[in-house]
Enzyme design. Structure first.
Site, mmCIF file in Angstrom:
data_model
loop_
_atom_site.group_PDB
_atom_site.id
_atom_site.type_symbol
_atom_site.label_atom_id
_atom_site.label_comp_id
_atom_site.label_asym_id
_atom_site.label_seq_id
_atom_site.Cartn_x
_atom_site.Cartn_y
_atom_site.Cartn_z
ATOM 1 N N GLY A 120 -9.184 -3.730 -14.751
ATOM 2 C CA GLY A 120 -8.049 -2.964 -14.212
ATOM 3 C C GLY A 120 -8.300 -2.397 -12.829
ATOM 4 C CB VAL A 138 -0.531 7.750 -9.093
ATOM 5 C CG1 VAL A 138 -0.616 9.060 -8.331
ATOM 6 C CG2 VAL A 138 -1.574 6.764 -8.588
ATOM 7 C CG ASP A 182 -5.854 0.354 -0.521
ATOM 8 O OD1 ASP A 182 -4.860 0.874 -1.051
ATOM 9 O OD2 ASP A 182 -6.991 0.867 -0.541
ATOM 10 N N GLY A 227 -7.812 8.647 -3.187
ATOM 11 C CA GLY A 227 -7.620 9.161 -4.549
ATOM 12 C C GLY A 227 -8.023 10.610 -4.728
ATOM 13 N N GLY A 251 -7.297 5.762 -9.922
ATOM 14 C CA GLY A 251 -7.265 6.154 -11.333
ATOM 15 C C GLY A 251 -6.303 7.292 -11.580
ATOM 16 C CE LYS A 308 -6.633 3.982 -0.126
ATOM 17 N NZ LYS A 308 -7.594 3.348 -1.043
ATOM 18 C CD GLU A 365 -2.346 -3.530 -7.931
ATOM 19 O OE1 GLU A 365 -1.309 -4.029 -8.375
ATOM 20 O OE2 GLU A 365 -2.523 -2.317 -7.735
ATOM 21 C CE LYS A 403 -3.197 3.441 -0.732
ATOM 22 N NZ LYS A 403 -2.577 2.771 -1.806
HETATM 23 N N1 HSE Z 1 -6.362 -0.107 -4.795
HETATM 24 C C1 HSE Z 1 -7.046 1.024 -4.259
HETATM 25 C C2 HSE Z 1 -8.526 0.840 -4.433
HETATM 26 C C3 HSE Z 1 -6.648 2.344 -4.851
HETATM 27 O O1 HSE Z 1 -8.987 -0.153 -4.980
HETATM 28 O O2 HSE Z 1 -9.260 1.715 -3.983
HETATM 29 C C4 HSE Z 1 -5.356 2.823 -4.315
HETATM 30 O O3 HSE Z 1 -5.386 2.972 -2.937
#
Ligand code: HSE
Length: 425
Positions: free
Chosen positions: A187, A14, A201, A134, A302, A205, A190, A105
């Site tokens: 990619g 980022v 995640d 994103g 991305g 959000k 992770e 976040k």
């Molecule tokens: N790892 C997150 C996703 C992106 O797969 O959307 C960053 O929040």
């Protein structure tokens, strides 16, 4: 022309994307925004990242104090992630009166009130468009686009990794393990994918987005969370046969009973716009009382998409007088006054195995009826010699009714419940 100096903390995906956009488009921003934004400082320990981006060595700081004491830094962009180092750095920057732009976040979600207090004390602003979804400008849409509305619901696919995995399982019949391995190779996932596949995640959000949408703090602890690790190809396939696509949904609702916020896998009717948001794409579908239904869709991760969100905040802060804070109504009183709904309403998909003999299905449907669960759709297929697989979809009912019914089905030996998946209703 007004000059604004920017420091970037962390030149990973980022931060690197933000650096590229800010440096390569400096002239464009001078021409279109009337402001000269210069990256005057970076903090990055990995020399390879610094080299590959072509960062001049004289702007590389060796510690955060060099960054925040630099008079040529007006805005500190934090792209380190997590809360280990980033939290201290962001508070240091705010305490020094620097405007902060962050893609973090977890930090915003967990420390909103403290960050807000620190920012107000020194009259610094704090901006976080890149923390959610994103490149999709959902934070600004909520703050500046639909603020005349009472938002009743916000539903979204806000994690690209899980959407990629579920899309490969649905469209190409891949197993969860193979789809995850492929996402890692490309990619998207992770090495430790738990933050994505367990729904953390998306839950961070959703906590932020529902706090903005419903004008009250929706803490992470109030977000119901279930990931995709238990999803089987069999269920994806049965759902597909019934006209549904499986997604990891984030759902926030402001109802008469209170606020609900939940992240879990859900079947979505193929006719719903969210059903067609595939691969690593993200989308947020919101409903306001004036605007009606609205959907934003795009890349949720991305370098350049998330860099685009970071830079939109930098430009906003650089071109507006006065600062913006978190815009959460986040006093302790506000939190204790809010009611949160855990027994939410939804439709459900069941996959069960039962004995293939007279009356078995009738016992099952009687028990469902006793729990106020009404069936919309049902298919039965023979499985082993004397048993059958039954897949059914219900009308909207209560989560608690479903839990009670499942417990009773199992204990009474009426059927073996293979899976229960919520259905977007
Ligand atoms: N790892 C997150 C996703 C992106 O797969 O959307 C960053 O929040």
């Amino acid at each position: 022309m007004k000059k604004v100096g920017v420091a970037i903390l962390g030149l990973g995906v980022v931060g690197g994307g933000a650096y590229k956009i800010l440096t390569e488009r400096r002239e464009f921003f001078r021409a279109t925004q009337g402001v000269d934004i210069e990256v005057t400082c970076v903090l990055e320990r990995d020399p390879e990242r610094v080299r590959s981006l072509g960062v001049k060595s004289e702007i590389v700081a060796s510690n955060v104090f060099e960054v925040i004491s630099n008079p040529d830094v007006n805005i500190v962009v934090e792209c380190i992630g997590g809360v280990a180092d980033a939290k201290g750095y962001v508070f240091d920057a705010l305490n020094a009166g620097k405007i902060v732009v962050t893609s973090n976040k977890e930090l915003i979600c967990k420390y909103a009130q403290d960050l807000q207090r620190a920012a107000k004390r020194t009259n610094a602003g704090i901006y976080y468009e890149a923390s959610c979804v994103g490149g999709v400008p959902i934070v600004r849409t909520l703050l500046d686009g639909v603020q005349s509305n009472r938002i009743s619901s916000i539903q979204g696919i806000i994690n690209g990794t899980t959407n990629y995995i579920l899309t490969r399982m649905t469209k190409d019949g891949m197993t969860y393990e193979d789809a995850l391995a492929e996402a890692r190779k490309l990619g998207f996932a992770e090495a430790d994918p738990s933050a994505d596949v367990e729904g953390f995640d998306a839950a961070y959000k959703l906590s932020i987005l529902s706090s903005l949408a419903f004008h009250t703090r929706v803490p992470f602890s109030k977000v119901f969370r279930e990931g995709i690790t238990g999803i089987s190809g069999e269920d994806v396939e049965y759902g597909r046969g019934l006209g549904y696509t499986l997604k990891l949904l984030a759902i926030g609702k402001d109802t008469e009973r209170g606020i609900e916020a939940r992240v879990h896998p859900a079947f979505v009717k193929n006719t719903h716009p969210l059903a067609n948001v595939d691969g690593s794409l993200n989308a947020v579908y919101l409903t306001g009382d004036a605007v009606g239904d609205l959907m934003l869709c795009g890349e949720g991760a991305g370098a350049l998409p998330t860099g685009s969100a970071v830079v939109s905040d930098v430009i906003f802060a650089a071109t507006h007088e006065g600062n913006r804070y978190l815009a959460f109504k986040s006093t302790a009183k506000a939190e204790s006054d809010v009611r949160f709904v855990s027994d939410f309403e939804s439709a459900y998909y069941f996959r069960l195995t039962l004995a293939d003999r007279a009356g078995a299905l009738s016992k099952l449907t009687t028990l469902l009826a006793k729990n106020n669960i009404s069936i919309v759709d049902l298919v039965q297929r023979p499985s082993a010699a004397d048993s059958a697989t039954v897949v059914l979809v219900t009308h909207t009912t209560h989560e608690v009714s479903v839990k009670n019914a499942v417990a009773r089905i199992n204990t009474a030996g009426i059927a073996k419940v293979g899976s229960v998946i919520r259905v977007l209703s």
